[in-house]
Design an enzyme around this catalytic site. Structure first.
Site, PDB file in Angstrom:
ATOM      1  N   ARG A  45       0.846  -1.198   0.000  1.00  0.00           N
ATOM      2  CA  ARG A  45       0.000   0.000   0.000  1.00  0.00           C
ATOM      3  C   ARG A  45       0.877   1.243   0.000  1.00  0.00           C
ATOM      4  O   ARG A  45       1.805   1.354   0.796  1.00  0.00           O
ATOM      5  CB  ARG A  45      -0.916   0.012   1.237  1.00  0.00           C
ATOM      6  CG  ARG A  45      -1.835  -1.192   1.333  1.00  0.00           C
ATOM      7  CD  ARG A  45      -2.696  -1.179   2.570  1.00  0.00           C
ATOM      8  NE  ARG A  45      -3.401  -2.434   2.729  1.00  0.00           N
ATOM      9  CZ  ARG A  45      -4.196  -2.724   3.762  1.00  0.00           C
ATOM     10  NH1 ARG A  45      -4.370  -1.833   4.714  1.00  0.00           N
ATOM     11  NH2 ARG A  45      -4.790  -3.899   3.832  1.00  0.00           N
TER      12      ARG A  45
ATOM     13  N   ARG B 278       4.138   1.579  10.613  1.00  0.00           N
ATOM     14  CA  ARG B 278       3.461   2.026   9.389  1.00  0.00           C
ATOM     15  C   ARG B 278       4.412   1.824   8.211  1.00  0.00           C
ATOM     16  O   ARG B 278       5.426   2.511   8.109  1.00  0.00           O
ATOM     17  CB  ARG B 278       3.054   3.495   9.505  1.00  0.00           C
ATOM     18  CG  ARG B 278       1.975   3.736  10.550  1.00  0.00           C
ATOM     19  CD  ARG B 278       1.572   5.192  10.619  1.00  0.00           C
ATOM     20  NE  ARG B 278       0.553   5.395  11.637  1.00  0.00           N
ATOM     21  CZ  ARG B 278      -0.755   5.284  11.433  1.00  0.00           C
ATOM     22  NH1 ARG B 278      -1.200   4.992  10.224  1.00  0.00           N
ATOM     23  NH2 ARG B 278      -1.610   5.475  12.409  1.00  0.00           N
TER      24      ARG B 278
ATOM     25  N   GLU C 100      -3.628  -1.475  16.013  1.00  0.00           N
ATOM     26  CA  GLU C 100      -4.566  -2.334  15.302  1.00  0.00           C
ATOM     27  C   GLU C 100      -3.804  -3.454  14.593  1.00  0.00           C
ATOM     28  O   GLU C 100      -2.871  -3.194  13.838  1.00  0.00           O
ATOM     29  CB  GLU C 100      -5.340  -1.513  14.279  1.00  0.00           C
ATOM     30  CG  GLU C 100      -6.262  -2.340  13.403  1.00  0.00           C
ATOM     31  CD  GLU C 100      -6.498  -1.708  12.040  1.00  0.00           C
ATOM     32  OE1 GLU C 100      -6.620  -2.472  11.062  1.00  0.00           O
ATOM     33  OE2 GLU C 100      -6.517  -0.471  11.952  1.00  0.00           O
TER      34      GLU C 100
ATOM     35  N   SER D 226      -8.717  -6.139  11.361  1.00  0.00           N
ATOM     36  CA  SER D 226     -10.038  -5.570  11.126  1.00  0.00           C
ATOM     37  C   SER D 226     -10.911  -6.689  10.597  1.00  0.00           C
ATOM     38  O   SER D 226     -10.576  -7.308   9.584  1.00  0.00           O
ATOM     39  CB  SER D 226      -9.981  -4.424  10.113  1.00  0.00           C
ATOM     40  OG  SER D 226      -9.377  -3.283  10.666  1.00  0.00           O
TER      41      SER D 226
ATOM     42  N   ARG E  92       2.728  -5.341  13.308  1.00  0.00           N
ATOM     43  CA  ARG E  92       2.347  -4.865  14.634  1.00  0.00           C
ATOM     44  C   ARG E  92       2.265  -5.995  15.648  1.00  0.00           C
ATOM     45  O   ARG E  92       2.490  -5.779  16.842  1.00  0.00           O
ATOM     46  CB  ARG E  92       1.034  -4.090  14.546  1.00  0.00           C
ATOM     47  CG  ARG E  92       1.193  -2.820  13.714  1.00  0.00           C
ATOM     48  CD  ARG E  92      -0.091  -2.061  13.577  1.00  0.00           C
ATOM     49  NE  ARG E  92       0.111  -0.885  12.735  1.00  0.00           N
ATOM     50  CZ  ARG E  92      -0.823   0.020  12.490  1.00  0.00           C
ATOM     51  NH1 ARG E  92      -2.024  -0.114  13.020  1.00  0.00           N
ATOM     52  NH2 ARG E  92      -0.555   1.059  11.726  1.00  0.00           N
TER      53      ARG E  92
END
Length: 427
Positions: A260, A275, A347, A350, A388
């Site tokens: 991404r 990130r 996070e 999801s 993460r």
């Protein structure tokens, strides 16, 4: 995408959903376009009916030996008008279809209403954040101390946001992937998929990444191929344009690297691997009966939670509000790990129910109990994202001397290694 019939018949409901999402989608413009399409189709059908009647009349008159040249000229003129209207209908249909791709899903009634992440609701927590008798180190210091990563060399070859794991760090990464795949296939009943990492724009459109997130994607120059942002894309498109033959649910798990462009807000969490533009993830995808999709969502969340529980990491489950909900999701839970060195929640998963939003875009259907065709509901969740998880693992299990104890669940995947020790000479 949303059903145009639903938008036409319940515009107030859709407008409220858009407002709650903070979306600026022009619903009135779409409805006006649809009105023009319906009026044009009505006009087209009327002309076709006239042409059919005139053609039948010409046939009868010819049988009686009458001159029909004028009537035939009228029919030819009707044909020209019909051809022009057919072109208009196609143009209006294409424009409407393109606009529908930009309208987000309608949030489920149970989703909290709010403008942004501040309105998200913590549903439950598991485990207690560890207290340390020493100042806990952040993961980038631990990674350097233990010789697990080499971010400067990664940046030299690829730029920022691309991690490089080395030695035991690479081994730990591989161990976590194997551990998660084994858990989901052996205990949760998922079928493992090893998908392509490049997909077409049609596949990206099917799951909702395109056209809205085009700027966040890596595209292959001069080809209709994109690097996948998540294994959700190829795995969901596994049944694109299909009528599912077997009983539901269908459950798949896939490991993949993910790519991404957008790695987060500028200046935020730029150190380490929180990130990044490239990361590893184990993804869970389920195709389910619409009547059971919210039960299936709760089940999916427990499958992702099991990873964190086996590793003994404290986490919380958060229900996202309307303003923080992903474009294609009708409801979403985030799983967030406590990272003491980061001093915050991260996070790592999801879990979303898309209802029939993706299935309509990708044309994935099934036969109902009474034999009718309907759209399946699709669900997906990270099971879980690796960077993460790797961060939280190091930071939660660190010791005063910089070593890191590994949770027992990983010992078999690390060939019995139970502790990561600092590299001699590094402090």
């Amino acid at each position: 995408m949303l059903d145009m019939k639903l938008i036409r018949e319940q515009p107030d409901r859709v407008q409220t959903a858009l407002r709650n999402r903070g979306s600026d989608f022009d619903l009135d413009g779409l409805l006006e376009l649809d009105r023009r399409w319906r009026a044009t189709v009505t006009q087209l059908d009327s002309l076709k009916s006239q042409r059919n009647a005139r053609s039948k009349e010409i046939g009868l008159r010819k049988a009686r030996g009458e001159d029909t040249s004028a009537a035939q000229a009228e029919v030819r003129q009707l044909g020209e008008q019909i051809a022009a209207l057919e072109a208009q209908v196609r143009q209006l249909e294409e424009e409407r279809a393109q606009r529908l791709l930009w309208i987000p899903n309608i949030p489920h009634e149970s989703v909290p209403v709010g403008p942004n992440a501040t309105a998200n609701v913590v549903v439950r927590t598991w485990g207690e954040p560890r207290t340390f008798p020493f100042p806990p180190k952040p993961h980038w210091e631990l990674g350097e101390l233990l010789g697990l990563v080499d971010l400067p060399r990664a940046a030299q070859m690829s730029g920022s946001g691309f991690p490089l794991f080395r030695g035991t760090g690479a081994r730990l990464r591989r161990a976590l992937i194997r551990f998660m795949l084994d858990l989901h296939t052996r205990e949760h009943g998922y079928t493992e998929i090893s998908p392509p990492y490049l997909v077409t724009s049609a596949a990206m459109t099917g799951t909702g990444q395109l056209p809205r997130l085009a700027d966040d994607m890596y595209r292959v120059a001069n080809e209709d191929l994109y690097l996948i942002p998540t294994a959700e894309v190829p795995v969901t498109n596994l049944h694109r344009e299909e009528i599912l033959a077997g009983p539901l649910p269908l459950a798949y798990v896939a490991y993949s690297p993910c790519f991404r462009r957008e790695a987060g807000a500028a200046g935020r969490d730029t150190r380490g691997i929180i990130r990044v533009h490239q990361f590893d993830k184990v993804e869970l995808v389920r195709f389910v009966e619409p009547s059971r999709s919210y039960e299936e969502l709760e089940l999916l969340v427990t499958h992702a939670e099991a990873v964190l529980q086996r590793l003994g990491l404290p986490y919380r489950v958060v229900s996202l509000c309307t303003g923080d909900l992903g474009f294609a999701a009708a409801k979403c839970y985030d799983l967030e790990l406590w990272a003491p060195g980061h001093n915050g929640w991260l996070e790592v998963s999801s879990c979303s129910n898309f209802e029939d939003f993706q299935a309509r875009r990708a044309n994935i259907r099934y036969r109902t109990s009474d034999g009718r065709l309907g759209y399946v509901h699709t669900l997906n969740g990270s099971g879980v994202a690796l960077p993460r998880l790797w961060v939280a693992l190091l930071e939660n299990y660190q010791q005063a001397d910089g070593s890191v104890d590994l949770p027992e669940a990983l010992w078999p995947y690390m060939d019995g290694l139970q502790r990561l020790e600092p590299v001699p000479g590094r402090t």
